[in-house]
Write an enzyme that holds these catalytic residues in place. Sequence first.
Site, PDB file in Angstrom:
ATOM      1  N   ASP A 123     -45.839 -31.889 -22.892  1.00  0.00           N
ATOM      2  CA  ASP A 123     -44.380 -32.341 -22.866  1.00  0.00           C
ATOM      3  C   ASP A 123     -43.933 -32.259 -24.225  1.00  0.00           C
ATOM      4  O   ASP A 123     -44.740 -32.672 -25.201  1.00  0.00           O
ATOM      5  CB  ASP A 123     -44.295 -33.339 -22.273  1.00  0.00           C
ATOM      6  CG  ASP A 123     -44.703 -33.311 -20.565  1.00  0.00           C
ATOM      7  OD1 ASP A 123     -44.673 -32.092 -20.141  1.00  0.00           O
ATOM      8  OD2 ASP A 123     -44.781 -34.281 -19.932  1.00  0.00           O
ATOM      9  N   ASP A 141     -40.945 -27.852 -16.451  1.00  0.00           N
ATOM     10  CA  ASP A 141     -40.270 -28.961 -15.642  1.00  0.00           C
ATOM     11  C   ASP A 141     -38.930 -28.488 -15.430  1.00  0.00           C
ATOM     12  O   ASP A 141     -38.271 -28.458 -14.299  1.00  0.00           O
ATOM     13  CB  ASP A 141     -40.259 -30.281 -16.294  1.00  0.00           C
ATOM     14  CG  ASP A 141     -41.576 -30.682 -16.474  1.00  0.00           C
ATOM     15  OD1 ASP A 141     -42.760 -30.454 -15.649  1.00  0.00           O
ATOM     16  OD2 ASP A 141     -42.102 -31.500 -17.385  1.00  0.00           O
TER      17      ASP A 141
END
Length: 167
Positions: A123, A141
Site C-alpha cells: 500500500d 483498492d
Amino acid sequence: MDSSRRRYAFVLLVGLAWLVLDQVSKAAITAGVPLNHGFGVIPGCLDIVHVLNRGAAFGFLNSADTTWQFWLFGAAAVIVCGIILNIVRTSPYSAPLFFGLGSIMGGAVGNLIDRVRVMAVTDFIDIYWGRWHWPAFNVADVAICLGVAVAGFILLRQAGQEMRNRG
C-alpha cells in the site's frame, strides 16, 4: 467477434489495464521508497508511503502474527473472479456493468499477486487531514472500490427496473 467473446474480452481488458497500472505503481514504490518510509505530495493532505498490509482493503484485519488472512483473502479473490465471470456469462451486455466487474477483477488479481509474492499487499497512498489518516491503500483498492460502486449501481438499477416491469 461474437457477443459472448466480446463481453469476456471487454471485462478482461479492463481488468488487465487495472492490473498493469497496479503492478507498475507497486513496483515503482517498492524500488523507490524504503519500507515504512514516504514523502509528501500535497502538504497536509496526501503522502506517498511504502507499507505492507497483510489484511484486507484499508488495513482491515492487518496483523503480522497470523497467516490465515493469506488463505482467506486469496480464496476470496478466486471466488470473486468466478462470480464475476458467471455474471458476465448470464447478464445482457452492458459496458458500464462490465467495466465495473473488470475493475473489481483487476484489483482483486493485483492484490492476489502481492499476497502470493510477499504474503502481504503493498500500500502507498496516504490521504489525511491534520491527525486523521485514512488507512493507506493502492491502485488495486481504488479499482475494487470504483468497480463495486459502478457495478452495484447498475445491478441495483436493473433490479429496480425488473421489479417495476413485474408490478
